[in-house]
Design a protein around this motif. Structure first.
Motif, mmCIF file in Angstrom:
data_model
loop_
_atom_site.group_PDB
_atom_site.id
_atom_site.type_symbol
_atom_site.label_atom_id
_atom_site.label_comp_id
_atom_site.label_asym_id
_atom_site.label_seq_id
_atom_site.Cartn_x
_atom_site.Cartn_y
_atom_site.Cartn_z
ATOM 1 N N ASN A 276 40.216 40.478 49.086
ATOM 2 C CA ASN A 276 40.216 39.091 49.438
ATOM 3 C C ASN A 276 41.481 38.417 49.458
ATOM 4 O OD1 ASN A 276 37.455 39.313 50.185
ATOM 5 N ND2 ASN A 276 36.679 37.664 49.131
ATOM 6 N N PHE A 277 42.377 38.613 48.397
ATOM 7 C CA PHE A 277 43.451 38.161 48.147
ATOM 8 C C PHE A 277 44.523 38.474 49.239
ATOM 9 C CE2 PHE A 277 47.565 37.095 46.331
ATOM 10 C CZ PHE A 277 47.791 35.793 46.127
ATOM 11 N N THR A 278 44.352 40.093 49.299
ATOM 12 C CA THR A 278 45.119 40.612 50.478
ATOM 13 C C THR A 278 45.038 39.909 51.916
ATOM 14 O OG1 THR A 278 45.315 42.447 48.975
ATOM 15 C CG2 THR A 278 46.091 42.708 51.273
ATOM 16 N N ALA A 279 43.781 39.821 51.904
ATOM 17 C CA ALA A 279 43.487 39.408 53.483
ATOM 18 C C ALA A 279 44.036 37.805 53.501
ATOM 19 C CB ALA A 279 42.025 39.159 53.557
ATOM 20 N N LEU A 280 44.144 37.094 52.310
ATOM 21 C CA LEU A 280 44.539 35.758 52.575
ATOM 22 C C LEU A 280 46.066 35.997 52.758
ATOM 23 C CD1 LEU A 280 44.195 32.768 52.123
ATOM 24 C CD2 LEU A 280 44.332 33.221 49.750
ATOM 25 N N ALA B 46 34.065 44.177 41.401
ATOM 26 C CA ALA B 46 34.310 42.748 41.438
ATOM 27 C C ALA B 46 35.748 42.561 41.436
ATOM 28 C CB ALA B 46 33.435 41.937 40.515
ATOM 29 N N PHE B 47 36.545 43.146 40.766
ATOM 30 C CA PHE B 47 38.054 43.210 40.614
ATOM 31 C C PHE B 47 38.530 43.773 41.977
ATOM 32 C CE2 PHE B 47 37.861 42.602 36.421
ATOM 33 C CZ PHE B 47 39.095 42.077 35.849
ATOM 34 N N LEU B 48 38.069 44.780 42.512
ATOM 35 C CA LEU B 48 38.563 45.238 43.894
ATOM 36 C C LEU B 48 38.176 44.371 45.017
ATOM 37 C CD1 LEU B 48 37.934 48.991 43.287
ATOM 38 C CD2 LEU B 48 39.973 47.588 42.794
ATOM 39 N N ASP B 49 36.812 43.787 44.925
ATOM 40 C CA ASP B 49 36.693 42.835 46.148
ATOM 41 C C ASP B 49 37.422 41.713 45.965
ATOM 42 O OD1 ASP B 49 34.529 44.240 46.674
ATOM 43 O OD2 ASP B 49 33.042 43.193 45.584
ATOM 44 N N THR B 50 38.022 41.125 44.908
ATOM 45 C CA THR B 50 39.005 39.970 44.722
ATOM 46 C C THR B 50 40.171 40.369 45.094
ATOM 47 O OG1 THR B 50 37.571 39.348 42.769
ATOM 48 C CG2 THR B 50 39.659 38.230 43.177
ATOM 49 N N ASN C 83 37.228 33.147 42.573
ATOM 50 C CA ASN C 83 36.345 34.103 43.446
ATOM 51 C C ASN C 83 35.832 35.177 42.412
ATOM 52 O OD1 ASN C 83 36.717 33.672 46.580
ATOM 53 N ND2 ASN C 83 38.681 32.920 45.568
ATOM 54 N N LEU C 84 36.779 35.627 41.350
ATOM 55 C CA LEU C 84 36.289 36.776 40.816
ATOM 56 C C LEU C 84 34.783 36.763 40.206
ATOM 57 C CD1 LEU C 84 36.985 39.652 39.505
ATOM 58 C CD2 LEU C 84 38.165 38.614 37.532
ATOM 59 N N HIS D 182 51.875 34.938 37.716
ATOM 60 C CA HIS D 182 53.520 34.913 37.758
ATOM 61 C C HIS D 182 53.910 34.823 39.020
ATOM 62 C CE1 HIS D 182 51.581 39.276 37.663
ATOM 63 N NE2 HIS D 182 52.184 39.201 38.714
ATOM 64 N N GLY D 183 55.099 34.209 39.209
ATOM 65 C CA GLY D 183 55.633 33.927 40.627
ATOM 66 C C GLY D 183 54.923 32.822 41.076
ATOM 67 N N GLY D 184 54.078 32.141 40.471
ATOM 68 C CA GLY D 184 53.580 30.786 40.980
ATOM 69 C C GLY D 184 51.989 30.953 40.637
ATOM 70 N N PRO D 185 51.331 29.660 40.832
ATOM 71 C CA PRO D 185 50.022 29.626 40.316
ATOM 72 C C PRO D 185 48.880 30.090 41.274
ATOM 73 C CG PRO D 185 50.789 27.650 41.739
ATOM 74 C CD PRO D 185 51.875 28.370 41.511
ATOM 75 N N ASP D 186 49.100 30.474 42.649
ATOM 76 C CA ASP D 186 48.239 30.772 43.638
ATOM 77 C C ASP D 186 47.246 31.919 43.252
ATOM 78 O OD1 ASP D 186 50.197 29.101 44.854
ATOM 79 O OD2 ASP D 186 50.337 30.114 46.626
ATOM 80 N N ALA D 187 47.925 33.107 42.770
ATOM 81 C CA ALA D 187 46.816 34.145 42.633
ATOM 82 C C ALA D 187 45.991 33.955 41.475
ATOM 83 C CB ALA D 187 47.518 35.519 42.252
ATOM 84 N N ALA D 188 46.427 33.190 40.385
ATOM 85 C CA ALA D 188 45.540 33.003 39.083
ATOM 86 C C ALA D 188 44.215 31.892 39.548
ATOM 87 C CB ALA D 188 46.418 32.401 38.053
ATOM 88 N N ARG D 189 44.837 31.063 40.406
ATOM 89 C CA ARG D 189 43.818 29.878 40.858
ATOM 90 C C ARG D 189 42.772 30.727 41.717
ATOM 91 N NH1 ARG D 189 47.628 24.776 42.716
ATOM 92 N NH2 ARG D 189 48.355 24.264 40.614
ATOM 93 N N PHE D 190 43.191 31.386 42.787
ATOM 94 C CA PHE D 190 42.352 32.266 43.692
ATOM 95 C C PHE D 190 41.244 33.096 42.678
ATOM 96 C CE2 PHE D 190 40.914 35.900 46.119
ATOM 97 C CZ PHE D 190 40.906 35.208 47.430
ATOM 98 N N VAL D 191 41.835 33.965 41.950
ATOM 99 C CA VAL D 191 40.914 34.710 40.891
ATOM 100 C C VAL D 191 40.065 33.775 40.173
ATOM 101 C CG1 VAL D 191 40.910 36.471 39.164
ATOM 102 C CG2 VAL D 191 42.600 36.665 40.820
#
Length: 379
Positions: free
Chosen positions: A131-135, A124-128, A100-101, A88-97
């Protein structure tokens, strides 16, 4: 991570890592085969394939200008991993997951000596999320609105004779279970959902934020966290988890008037463990775009009463027919509507159906060579 590297990272999710992965990916067909998808240029499907514990079917339809859903199935020595990511809000997070997940799951699994537990998946969820927060932090100066992008995450893992289901948000997995010797199949929802329209979720949020009278707000008949977002758990949506990203230059509609010192949303999934039974026939994993139009029972009936091949596509088309009827249209009319405008009629929809072969499950069969199939990233 520079922005160019960030975009290159997205492309890896589709291309895969070896020859077999690429072959599997190339079988996820677009509407180049019009007889397969009935003339709908926004529908893609992989009608039937084999994984370690049986057969699978996968399909996806696009409604947004840029596809925000992602899906994947991975099967190998460890068992089978299914992911449905509704962005939601764009494709970036779903693509990242998507990229990486599963990688984080593999890393945590190696630390646990190959034994899958609920905690393996949770980490694994919390690692992802980390990493997204760092991005988001790295991209803050060039792409600050990545802080406002998020995704629901639904994951199923079959390990030996056990199914693990982990969920953030409002995607759903439903089990089709045989009812004795009647020939019937019952629908059993296995996932817990995190949507503010569910009273138990609102109560949970109020307990976590007892001093915030606006933790959930009813807007136009829909309950939303802080009056902004329906889901209470996600990966991403960093602007509602870390106050330093809830400020200019993100869009004003996402900015809160009061500072906060604890996250409003969580990235900790609900995880259930389900021992697989001989009567467990199939599993339907889908983003909420499907469940908006089909009940659990209707979806299970569609899968049960038709051949296995094309099951996921059949479910997507049933939802689209229902969406069209709600607007007093035919599906044929809906197919002529382009993406973005089509979002007014239905959401992006991703469906993965797993058909369970209990002989393979009891033998501990392993998918060889490994399977890696992921929905296309850019359409």
């Amino acid at each position: 991570m520079p922005e160019v590297a960030f975009m290159n990272l997205f492309s890896l999710c589709w291309s895969g890592g070896n020859d077999h992965t690429r072959r599997a990916g190339n079988n996820f067909n677009s509407n180049g085969n019009s007889s397969s998808n009935g003339g709908d240029g926004l529908l893609w499907s992989h009608d039937i394939g084999k994984f370690g514990s049986g057969e699978f079917s996968m399909a996806l339809v696009q409604a947004n200008q840029v596809l925000e859903d992602q899906g994947q199935i991975e099967s190998g020595q460890f068992g089978t991993f299914v992911g449905v990511y509704d962005g939601h809000g764009g494709p970036d997070a779903a693509r990242f997951v998507c990229d990486n997940l599963f990688r984080h799951f593999q890393a945590r699994l190696a630390e646990d000596n190959g034994v899958v537990t609920a905690e393996t998946i949770n980490r694994a969820f919390l690692d992802t999320e980390r990493n997204f927060t760092a991005l988001v932090s790295e991209l803050w100066d060039s792409r600050p609105n990545v802080a406002t992008v998020g995704t629901c995450c639904l994951v199923g893992v079959i390990y030996q004779q056990t199914l693990f289901v982990a969920n953030l948000g409002d995607s759903r997995v439903v089990l089709g279970r045989k009812v004795g010797n009647t020939g019937g199949v019952a629908a059993v929802q296995l996932s817990a959902e995190h949507n503010a329209n569910i009273e138990a979720v609102r109560e949970e949020l109020k307990e976590l934020h007892p001093d915030d009278p606006d933790i959930v707000v009813l807007k136009h008949g829909v309950w939303r966290v802080k009056g902004i977002i329906q889901v209470s758990r996600s990966i991403g949506d960093v602007y509602l988890k870390h106050a330093q990203y809830n400020r200019e230059p993100i869009n004003a509609k996402f900015r809160l008037s009061e500072p906060f010192n604890m996250p409003f949303l969580s990235a900790t999934p609900s995880v259930i463990t389900h021992p697989l039974h001989q009567n467990d026939s199939f599993l339907i994993f889908a983003s909420d775009g499907l469940w908006e139009h089909l009940s659990n029972e209707k979806a299970v009936d569609i899968v049960h009463s038709h051949p296995t091949a094309g099951s996921a596509k059949r479910l997507v088309k049933a939802a689209l027919h229902k969406a069209a009827r709600k607007r007093e249209m035919r599906y044929a009319d809906l197919q002529t509507i382009d993406r973005k405008v089509r979002r007014h009629f239905h959401d992006d929809i991703t469906v993965v159906v797993l058909f369970l072969n209990h002989e393979l499950i009891s033998k501990g069969a392993v998918q060889n060579p490994p399977l890696s199939l992921r929905s296309a990233l850019q359409h």
